[in-house]
Motif scaffolding. Structure first.
Motif, PDB file in Angstrom:
ATOM      1  N   LEU A   7       0.752  -0.836  -0.329  1.00  0.00           N
ATOM      2  CA  LEU A   7       0.350   0.404   0.157  1.00  0.00           C
ATOM      3  C   LEU A   7       0.560   1.289   0.188  1.00  0.00           C
ATOM      4  N   HIS A   8       0.075   2.422  -0.963  1.00  0.00           N
ATOM      5  CA  HIS A   8       1.060   3.703  -0.552  1.00  0.00           C
ATOM      6  C   HIS A   8       1.448   4.445   0.704  1.00  0.00           C
ATOM      7  N   PRO A  10       1.023   7.142   1.808  1.00  0.00           N
ATOM      8  CA  PRO A  10       1.556   8.291   1.895  1.00  0.00           C
ATOM      9  C   PRO A  10      -0.784   8.986   2.083  1.00  0.00           C
ATOM     10  N   THR A  11      -0.884   7.989   0.931  1.00  0.00           N
ATOM     11  CA  THR A  11      -2.272   7.607   0.165  1.00  0.00           C
ATOM     12  C   THR A  11      -2.707   6.942   2.054  1.00  0.00           C
ATOM     13  N   LEU A  12      -2.564   6.218   2.242  1.00  0.00           N
ATOM     14  CA  LEU A  12      -3.263   5.673   3.504  1.00  0.00           C
ATOM     15  C   LEU A  12      -2.596   6.858   4.290  1.00  0.00           C
ATOM     16  N   PHE A  14      -3.019   9.656   4.177  1.00  0.00           N
ATOM     17  CA  PHE A  14      -4.031  11.028   4.002  1.00  0.00           C
ATOM     18  C   PHE A  14      -5.687  10.114   4.322  1.00  0.00           C
ATOM     19  N   THR A  15      -5.665   9.416   4.130  1.00  0.00           N
ATOM     20  CA  THR A  15      -7.142   8.134   4.320  1.00  0.00           C
ATOM     21  C   THR A  15      -7.596   8.494   5.708  1.00  0.00           C
ATOM     22  N   THR A  16      -6.477   7.692   6.754  1.00  0.00           N
ATOM     23  CA  THR A  16      -6.604   8.063   7.857  1.00  0.00           C
ATOM     24  C   THR A  16      -6.872   8.913   8.710  1.00  0.00           C
ATOM     25  N   PRO A 196       2.191   0.600   6.694  1.00  0.00           N
ATOM     26  CA  PRO A 196       0.858   0.315   6.373  1.00  0.00           C
ATOM     27  C   PRO A 196      -0.092   0.304   8.076  1.00  0.00           C
ATOM     28  N   SER A 199      -1.307   2.590  10.525  1.00  0.00           N
ATOM     29  CA  SER A 199      -1.809   2.979   9.906  1.00  0.00           C
ATOM     30  C   SER A 199      -3.981   2.458  10.247  1.00  0.00           C
ATOM     31  N   THR A 203      -7.270   4.217  11.797  1.00  0.00           N
ATOM     32  CA  THR A 203      -7.883   4.065  11.765  1.00  0.00           C
ATOM     33  C   THR A 203      -9.099   3.070  11.913  1.00  0.00           C
TER      34      THR A 203
END
Length: 415
Positions: A7-8, A10-12, A14-16, A196, A199, A203
């Motif tokens: 998983l990416h 930074p994207t994960l 940001f989603t958090t 990840p 994160s 979440t």
């Protein structure tokens, strides 16, 4: 775990942050629009502070102070949630006072700060010290939640306790990894620090916290509603002054008792206080209330567990005596009048004695309770016509005409 590593980050991450902001907003909206209880806003602040800590993490390399602040805000979450639980379950005495929560938080943060200050580039040391402090916070909060006595009855509080314990368990592998890499040069510290899995765990934790906060609030609301309904039923069915069933509730219970008893086996007794109006006028309504409570307490003490006693209204009371003939009921009335006189003499010997006028009837087969009460009330009126301080045992003949069988005069020990 291999899937998570792909998983990416930074994207994960940001989603958090988006999930955390949404959760904090939902909690705030509920707090502003719904009825809440003490401690709820602590849970709201726990979410907002957690969100602020995540935002501070984005600037950790540009501003080192943000890094330290993000750690402090991340460590506060179980402690702030515990602070809300302390106030939500204010009647539970926990083994550690509230200032102990802050000691745990500050000690954990200072421990991490010391390690970071000593070796800023030691990623393993930072992760291990932070995880130690986080585990200590979750373990301490678990202990405090376990000490709340309501957790044994509350399914939601049990789930919250389980979540805190899992919060300790899921961090153990990260702690072990940090200890193994303590002092070792890490080739990709950013990947190590922002795993990840961490994160995703954060979440899930945030969503669960919001869910549990709302469930605990609604559980308390449901409990309050049940208690309000219980009190309303009590107010509807009982007289608050004497704590006796009122006329409607007494009749409901009496009809059921008569149906379960052999025909003609129940005696009904209606009695009121002689000179009650004069007592109120001369000595005040407080004296009248005292007299009502005295008569009701004596009636409860004199009658058997299966007997029923209630208040018809004003100064008039009623009792149903199953498996009792009228003569035995007459003896009960005599003893009751004597005991009332003795009790009053102990309390106030100077005041004129309380007298009773009593009407006793045998409940006839297929007779309605209203009709039996009417006959007993007529017997009370006959007792007053004959000079009060008396019990009249009444009956009906074959044609249904009421008549007086016997009259028992009460003789108070004082004139």
């Amino acid at each position: 775990m291999a899937v998570l590593e792909n998983l990416h980050p930074p994207t994960l991450f940001f989603t958090t942050i988006v999930v955390m902001a949404t959760a904090a907003g939902i909690m705030t909206y509920v707090g502003l629009s719904q009825r809440t209880y003490r401690g709820f806003w602590w849970w709201v602040w726990a979410q907002w502070l957690n969100l602020a800590g995540a935002v501070c993490t984005l600037y950790r390399y540009d501003h080192p102070a943000m890094f330290a602040l993000s750690v402090l805000l991340a460590l506060q979450w179980p402690i702030t949630m515990l602070g809300g639980l302390r106030r939500f379950y204010v009647r539970s005495e926990l083994p550690v006072p509230p200032w102990g929560d802050q000691v745990v938080l500050i000690a954990g943060f200072l421990w991490w700060l010391m390690v970071w200050s000593h070796a800023p580039d030691d990623a393993g040391g930072r992760v291990a010290s932070f995880t130690m402090s986080s585990i200590a916070g979750y373990a301490y909060a678990s202990w405090m939640v376990w000490s709340i006595r309501e957790w044994r009855e509350s399914t939601h509080l049990k789930a919250f306790l389980l979540f805190m314990v899992l919060g300790v368990a899921v961090q153990v592998p990260r702690l072990i990894e940090g200890i193994q890499l303590w002092g070792v040069q890490v080739t990709a510290p950013n990947t190590f620090v922002q795993q990840p899995f961490l994160s995703l765990t954060l979440t899930v934790a945030v969503i669960f916290a919001v869910y549990m906060g709302l469930l605990l609030t609604y559980e308390r609301t449901e409990q309050d509603l049940r208690e309000s309904q219980r009190q309303l039923r009590l107010m509807v069915d009982f007289d608050m002054l004497t704590q006796l069933p009122n006329r409607r509730h007494f009749q409901d219970m009496a009809q059921q008792t008569v149906r379960l008893s052999p025909p003609g086996a129940c005696a009904l007794m209606v009695f009121d206080i002689d000179g009650f109006k004069h007592l109120n006028e001369v000595h005040g309504h407080a004296a009248g209330d005292t007299a009502l409570r005295l008569v009701s307490s004596v009636a409860r003490a004199m009658l058997r567990g299966r007997d029923l006693v209630g208040r018809l209204g004003g100064d008039q009371f009623i009792a149903l005596l199953p498996d009792t003939n009228p003569q035995d009921a007459l003896h009960v009335a005599t003893r009751m009048a004597r005991l009332i006189d003795e009790k009053q003499r102990e309390r106030d010997s100077a005041r004129e004695p309380i007298g009773l006028s009593v009407g006793i009837v045998q409940v006839q087969e297929s007779e309605t309770m209203d009709h039996a009460i009417h006959r007993a009330t007529e017997a009370v009126a006959e007792a007053k016509r004959q000079g009060a301080h008396r019990a009249v045992l009444a009956s009906v003949d074959a044609q249904g005409t009421p008549g007086v069988i016997s009259v028992q005069a009460f003789k108070p020990t004082r004139s």
